[in-house]
Scaffold this motif. Structure first.
Motif, PDB file in Angstrom:
ATOM      1  N   ARG A 124       0.816  -1.214   0.000  1.00 45.04           N
ATOM      2  CA  ARG A 124       0.000   0.000   0.000  1.00 45.04           C
ATOM      3  C   ARG A 124       0.847   1.259   0.000  1.00 45.04           C
ATOM      4  O   ARG A 124       0.373   2.323  -0.388  1.00 45.04           O
ATOM      5  CB  ARG A 124      -0.939  -0.004   1.207  1.00 45.04           C
ATOM      6  N   ARG A 125       2.084   1.138   0.454  1.00 41.94           N
ATOM      7  CA  ARG A 125       2.934   2.328   0.376  1.00 41.94           C
ATOM      8  C   ARG A 125       3.345   2.603  -1.065  1.00 41.94           C
ATOM      9  O   ARG A 125       3.692   3.716  -1.411  1.00 41.94           O
ATOM     10  CB  ARG A 125       4.162   2.156   1.279  1.00 41.94           C
ATOM     11  N   GLU A 126       3.322   1.565  -1.904  1.00 41.27           N
ATOM     12  CA  GLU A 126       3.674   1.765  -3.314  1.00 41.27           C
ATOM     13  C   GLU A 126       2.459   2.009  -4.183  1.00 41.27           C
ATOM     14  O   GLU A 126       2.585   2.536  -5.278  1.00 41.27           O
ATOM     15  CB  GLU A 126       4.399   0.526  -3.836  1.00 41.27           C
ATOM     16  N   VAL A 127       1.314   1.575  -3.709  1.00 45.83           N
ATOM     17  CA  VAL A 127       0.097   1.702  -4.516  1.00 45.83           C
ATOM     18  C   VAL A 127      -0.896   2.566  -3.748  1.00 45.83           C
ATOM     19  O   VAL A 127      -1.536   2.115  -2.807  1.00 45.83           O
ATOM     20  CB  VAL A 127      -0.516   0.318  -4.810  1.00 45.83           C
ATOM     21  N   GLY A 128      -0.988   3.822  -4.128  1.00 45.20           N
ATOM     22  CA  GLY A 128      -1.859   4.749  -3.410  1.00 45.20           C
ATOM     23  C   GLY A 128      -3.302   4.600  -3.843  1.00 45.20           C
ATOM     24  O   GLY A 128      -3.597   4.018  -4.885  1.00 45.20           O
ATOM     25  N   MET A 129      -4.205   5.134  -3.041  1.00 41.71           N
ATOM     26  CA  MET A 129      -5.619   4.971  -3.369  1.00 41.71           C
ATOM     27  C   MET A 129      -6.400   6.234  -3.016  1.00 41.71           C
ATOM     28  O   MET A 129      -6.148   6.871  -1.993  1.00 41.71           O
ATOM     29  CB  MET A 129      -6.179   3.786  -2.592  1.00 41.71           C
ATOM     30  N   VAL A 130      -7.336   6.571  -3.895  1.00 36.22           N
ATOM     31  CA  VAL A 130      -8.245   7.687  -3.645  1.00 36.22           C
ATOM     32  C   VAL A 130      -9.655   7.119  -3.685  1.00 36.22           C
ATOM     33  O   VAL A 130      -9.987   6.333  -4.569  1.00 36.22           O
ATOM     34  CB  VAL A 130      -8.075   8.784  -4.721  1.00 36.22           C
ATOM     35  N   ALA A 161      -3.519  14.747  -3.213  1.00 37.62           N
ATOM     36  CA  ALA A 161      -2.216  15.268  -2.786  1.00 37.62           C
ATOM     37  C   ALA A 161      -1.609  14.363  -1.721  1.00 37.62           C
ATOM     38  O   ALA A 161      -0.415  14.062  -1.736  1.00 37.62           O
ATOM     39  CB  ALA A 161      -2.370  16.688  -2.242  1.00 37.62           C
ATOM     40  N   ARG A 162      -2.449  13.926  -0.796  1.00 34.67           N
ATOM     41  CA  ARG A 162      -1.973  13.052   0.282  1.00 34.67           C
ATOM     42  C   ARG A 162      -1.436  11.748  -0.306  1.00 34.67           C
ATOM     43  O   ARG A 162      -0.418  11.214   0.132  1.00 34.67           O
ATOM     44  CB  ARG A 162      -3.144  12.770   1.223  1.00 34.67           C
ATOM     45  N   ALA A 163      -2.151  11.246  -1.349  1.00 33.78           N
ATOM     46  CA  ALA A 163      -1.729   9.978  -1.941  1.00 33.78           C
ATOM     47  C   ALA A 163      -0.438  10.137  -2.740  1.00 33.78           C
ATOM     48  O   ALA A 163       0.411   9.247  -2.717  1.00 33.78           O
ATOM     49  CB  ALA A 163      -2.841   9.418  -2.827  1.00 33.78           C
ATOM     50  N   ILE A 164      -0.263  11.282  -3.424  1.00 39.69           N
ATOM     51  CA  ILE A 164       0.948  11.405  -4.247  1.00 39.69           C
ATOM     52  C   ILE A 164       2.135  11.911  -3.447  1.00 39.69           C
ATOM     53  O   ILE A 164       3.265  11.819  -3.899  1.00 39.69           O
ATOM     54  CB  ILE A 164       0.734  12.273  -5.509  1.00 39.69           C
ATOM     55  N   ALA A 165       1.893  12.416  -2.234  1.00 39.46           N
ATOM     56  CA  ALA A 165       3.006  12.909  -1.422  1.00 39.46           C
ATOM     57  C   ALA A 165       3.982  11.791  -1.084  1.00 39.46           C
ATOM     58  O   ALA A 165       5.175  12.036  -0.916  1.00 39.46           O
ATOM     59  CB  ALA A 165       2.488  13.553  -0.134  1.00 39.46           C
ATOM     60  N   VAL A 166       3.487  10.560  -0.991  1.00 37.59           N
ATOM     61  CA  VAL A 166       4.393   9.455  -0.681  1.00 37.59           C
ATOM     62  C   VAL A 166       5.048   8.895  -1.943  1.00 37.59           C
ATOM     63  O   VAL A 166       5.760   7.904  -1.879  1.00 37.59           O
ATOM     64  CB  VAL A 166       3.676   8.316   0.077  1.00 37.59           C
ATOM     65  N   GLU A 167       4.814   9.540  -3.092  1.00 39.12           N
ATOM     66  CA  GLU A 167       5.387   9.134  -4.357  1.00 39.12           C
ATOM     67  C   GLU A 167       5.170   7.654  -4.636  1.00 39.12           C
ATOM     68  O   GLU A 167       6.122   6.875  -4.685  1.00 39.12           O
ATOM     69  CB  GLU A 167       6.885   9.453  -4.388  1.00 39.12           C
ATOM     70  N   PRO A 168       3.919   7.263  -4.806  1.00 40.54           N
ATOM     71  CA  PRO A 168       3.641   5.849  -5.073  1.00 40.54           C
ATOM     72  C   PRO A 168       3.997   5.510  -6.516  1.00 40.54           C
ATOM     73  O   PRO A 168       4.300   6.388  -7.321  1.00 40.54           O
ATOM     74  CB  PRO A 168       2.136   5.755  -4.859  1.00 40.54           C
ATOM     75  N   GLU A 169       4.003   4.221  -6.820  1.00 36.84           N
ATOM     76  CA  GLU A 169       4.239   3.789  -8.199  1.00 36.84           C
ATOM     77  C   GLU A 169       2.935   3.790  -8.981  1.00 36.84           C
ATOM     78  O   GLU A 169       2.915   3.994 -10.189  1.00 36.84           O
ATOM     79  CB  GLU A 169       4.790   2.360  -8.209  1.00 36.84           C
ATOM     80  N   VAL A 170       1.870   3.504  -8.266  1.00 40.40           N
ATOM     81  CA  VAL A 170       0.566   3.325  -8.896  1.00 40.40           C
ATOM     82  C   VAL A 170      -0.451   4.123  -8.097  1.00 40.40           C
ATOM     83  O   VAL A 170      -0.347   4.233  -6.879  1.00 40.40           O
ATOM     84  CB  VAL A 170       0.162   1.820  -8.887  1.00 40.40           C
ATOM     85  N   LEU A 171      -1.429   4.695  -8.789  1.00 41.46           N
ATOM     86  CA  LEU A 171      -2.475   5.422  -8.102  1.00 41.46           C
ATOM     87  C   LEU A 171      -3.831   4.844  -8.514  1.00 41.46           C
ATOM     88  O   LEU A 171      -4.157   4.812  -9.696  1.00 41.46           O
ATOM     89  CB  LEU A 171      -2.390   6.904  -8.484  1.00 41.46           C
ATOM     90  N   THR A 200       1.289   5.156 -12.780  1.00 39.32           N
ATOM     91  CA  THR A 200       0.326   4.297 -13.425  1.00 39.32           C
ATOM     92  C   THR A 200      -1.007   4.560 -12.740  1.00 39.32           C
ATOM     93  O   THR A 200      -1.118   4.405 -11.536  1.00 39.32           O
ATOM     94  CB  THR A 200       0.712   2.819 -13.223  1.00 39.32           C
ATOM     95  N   VAL A 201      -1.995   5.009 -13.492  1.00 36.53           N
ATOM     96  CA  VAL A 201      -3.267   5.382 -12.880  1.00 36.53           C
ATOM     97  C   VAL A 201      -4.347   4.406 -13.308  1.00 36.53           C
ATOM     98  O   VAL A 201      -4.468   4.077 -14.484  1.00 36.53           O
ATOM     99  CB  VAL A 201      -3.669   6.820 -13.287  1.00 36.53           C
ATOM    100  N   VAL A 202      -5.112   3.938 -12.335  1.00 35.25           N
ATOM    101  CA  VAL A 202      -6.282   3.110 -12.639  1.00 35.25           C
ATOM    102  C   VAL A 202      -7.484   3.785 -12.014  1.00 35.25           C
ATOM    103  O   VAL A 202      -7.466   4.129 -10.827  1.00 35.25           O
ATOM    104  CB  VAL A 202      -6.137   1.677 -12.072  1.00 35.25           C
ATOM    105  N   ILE A 203      -8.513   4.020 -12.811  1.00 35.27           N
ATOM    106  CA  ILE A 203      -9.666   4.762 -12.306  1.00 35.27           C
ATOM    107  C   ILE A 203     -10.954   3.999 -12.611  1.00 35.27           C
ATOM    108  O   ILE A 203     -11.140   3.478 -13.714  1.00 35.27           O
ATOM    109  CB  ILE A 203      -9.688   6.193 -12.910  1.00 35.27           C
TER     110      ILE A 203
END
Ligand SMILES: Nc1ncnc2c1ncn2[C@@H]1O[C@H](COP(=O)(O)OP(=O)(O)OP(=O)(O)O)[C@@H](O)[C@H]1O
Ligand SMILES: [Mg+2]
Lengths: 340, 259
Positions: free
Chosen positions: B84-90, B161-171, B200-203
């Motif tokens: 989860r630290r590499e794959v962020g979620m909104v 912003a919170r999700a990308i602040a940790v610089e994930p690989e995937v969002l 890499t974005v998955v929506i």
């Protein structure tokens, strides 16, 4: 202002003038006054019932306060005319303040000991325990709350005997801290029936209240907040710190304050365990007394002025509890979370 | 900074109920992939298995593999916390931490990794993440006010912003705009367009125009009926999904005809 001009227009001029007129509720009267809200009997009964309940609480509270005040009359008179009549011979305040201190100290110790355990247990049952075990633990905690205080008292007396060794050890190693200081001859209480024992038993008595209240609060943490933390890569403990505890902060404060209220007022267990004496700083020698226990131990033989004294002491406890609760409300109001 | 995702033979269960069956998919790095399909077909379910968030739900389990640049996130010894630290979620509904200020919200994930941040690093990171989420200009004067005081659209961008602040690989984003007005939606769509340069974005979206506007590839999921598992019907370039899909089912869905 604008509403009044509108109402005069819409009524007598008839439906032709404004499209709104046609949309008006059929119940509105031709004079154009706003329609009255419909009153349903169920709502009426309910609001009357809640009103009565609310007033009843105030009446009872006021009744208790008035009773205490009226019965305190003799003491107040004695205090004003001849303070030496009062137990201890030095007036009411020098009689009551050691009791107040004893009460506050025992309640504070109980709270300090119980709160971390209660929070730990509540967090464990809500967020850590295996899903099958959690409800069982919940029941057990709630059961603890149903044990009568006499039983805690008996248990506390049994416990006291086993604590003497521990108290001796405390006084030897930590005797330089005033609360663990031994008596002048280096001894500690032979029976172990000290204020510290009473406080420890109190802490166990208030543990279930604090635990079950905080458990309910932790269960209500918004799922979305918990997921937000987890999705950031929080471990379970980090999730608890980020989402669960901040959300439950005001609830935790009120739960501990309810526990404090119980500890302040607990009578039976303390009266059974504590062998009372004069106020001393040390908690491992015999001595000290709490208000509730003082009343319980002396009430049976009391008459006349002594009876009035005890009731006045009760009044003091009433005021202390009131102040504590008001303080707690103030804290809750300040710390509660606004918004989602 | 951006990983390829290979989903192989993924079945997802809630207890005994097979919610999703046999998903195969390859998601390229630095691309936007949209999941579309009718309600209950398992879009959110699949999305949440990409960072193991489904494990929060009691009884949920998967079989199959999800590879991030070749490493199976369901492999033995893989800690979901690290995934989860590499794959962020909104999420669908914005969920900033209500007791934290805007700045603390942005830094919440970074602080988790026990990284000590100097004040200037923290300030820089806050600004970078908020700029990345197109929110900086709106909040730069009130970074220390609570995040819950923002509008819904701003709150959602704060969560990004919170999700990308940790610089994930995937969002991963699960219907990030469904509670927002068209203008906030547009702001977030623009943002997604920028984000694919780095992530890499998955929506997941119910809005076909949105899928058509933001995504490079589109996955259409469908379900045969209630109680049946959801399936991946078609996965292709967005342009071909919306102009000439291979499957009739897809065509029916995007043209609004069902059954
Ligand atoms: N927590 C859960 N427990 C049990 N079953 C679940 C759970 N969450 C989802 N499901 C089931 O899994 C299936 C897929 O659900 P999912 O939420 O993934 O659908 P979705 O495509 O995201 O739908 P929507 O567009 O409405 O969000 C549904 O049949 C749903 O009932
Ligand atoms: Mg969904």
């Amino acid at each position: 202002m604008p509403t009044s001009t509108q109402t005069t227009e819409s009524g007598p001029t008839g439906p032709s003038s404004e499209p709104e007129a046609g949309q008006q509720m059929p119940s509105s009267k031709p004079d154009g006054r706003a329609p009255k809200a419909v009153v349903r009997p169920g709502d009426r009964i309910f609001s009357a019932a809640t009103l009565i309940a609310g007033i009843l609480i105030l009446v009872i509270l006021a009744g208790v306060a008035l009773f205490l005040l009226a019965q305190s009359k003799d003491t107040i008179e004695a205090q004003l005319t001849d303070p030496s009549q009062i137990t201890g011979g030095k007036g009411f305040f020098s009689y009551v303040w050691p009791l107040v201190i004893g009460t506050l100290i025992s309640a504070a110790i109980a709270l300090v000991v119980a709160t971390p355990f209660a929070l730990g247990i509540a967090l464990f049952t809500t967020h850590m325990a295996p899903r099958k075990l959690a409800p069982v633990l919940g029941y057990v905690i709630d059961l603890l709350a149903a044990i009568p205080s006499v039983v805690y008292g008996l248990w506390g007396i049994a416990l006291a005997g086993n604590l003497t060794g521990f108290y001796l050890w405390l006084s030897q190693w930590f005797g330089w801290i005033p609360i663990f200081a031994p008596a002048a001859d280096g001894s500690v209480s032979q029976t172990g029936r000290t204020l510290l024992t009473a406080s420890l038993v109190l802490s166990i008595m208030i543990l279930p209240i604090i635990t079950s209240l905080t458990r309910e609060i932790f269960l209500q943490t918004p799922r979305l907040q918990e997921e937000a933390a987890l999705a950031l890569g929080a471990t379970r403990w980090e999730m608890i710190r980020m989402a669960v505890l901040p959300f439950g902060k005001s609830g935790i404060v009120s739960a501990t304050m309810l526990g404090l209220g119980r500890a302040l007022g607990e009578t039976m267990a303390v009266a059974m365990i504590l062998s009372p004496g004069v106020l001393t700083a040390s908690l491992v020698v015999s001595g000290n007394q709490t208000i509730a226990s003082e009343i319980a131990q002396n009430f049976p033989e009391a008459a006349g002025l002594r009876l009035s004294e005890l009731i006045t002491v009760g009044l003091v406890l009433f005021v202390i509890t009131l102040l504590v609760n008001m303080g707690a409300r103030a804290i809750v109001a300040r710390t509660s979370v606004k918004g989602s | 900074m951006s990983k390829q995702i290979d989903i192989k033979d993924l079945d997802i269960f809630y207890g005994d109920f097979r919610a999703v069956d046999g998903v195969q998919m390859q998601i390229k790095p630095r691309s936007v992939t949209a999941f579309i399909g009718p309600s209950g077909c398992g879009k959110s379910t699949v999305l949440r298995t990409l960072n193991r968030m489904h494990e929060v739900i009691p009884g949920a389990s998967v079989s199959g593999e999800v590879l991030m640049d070749g490493n199976n996130i369901y492999g033995a010894g893989v800690d979901p916390v690290n995934v989860r630290r590499e794959v962020g979620m909104v999420f669908q509904r914005a969920n900033p931490f209500p007791t934290m200020s805007i700045k603390e919200n942005v830094l919440a994930g970074v602080r988790l990794n026990n990284r000590r941040l100097s004040k200037s690093e923290a300030d820089d990171l806050t600004e970078r993440a908020l700029r990345g989420a197109n929110l900086w200009n709106e909040v730069k004067d009130r970074l220390n006010l609570p995040g819950s005081g923002l509008s819904g659209g701003q709150q959602q961008r704060l969560c990004i912003a919170r999700a990308i602040a940790v610089e994930p690989e995937v969002l991963l984003m699960d219907e990030p705009c469904s509670a927002l007005d068209p203008i906030s939606t547009l702001a977030i769509e623009d943002l997604i367009n920028d984000l694919k340069d780095k992530y890499t974005v998955v929506i997941v979206t119910h809005n076909m125009q949105q899928a058509a506007r933001v995504s490079d590839k589109t996955a259409f999921f469908n379900i045969a009926g209630t109680g049946k598992p959801g399936k991946l019907i078609e996965f292709n370039e967005t342009s071909s999904i919306f102009s000439n899909p291979d499957k009739e089912e897809t065509e029916n869905y995007i043209s609004g005809r069902f059954g």
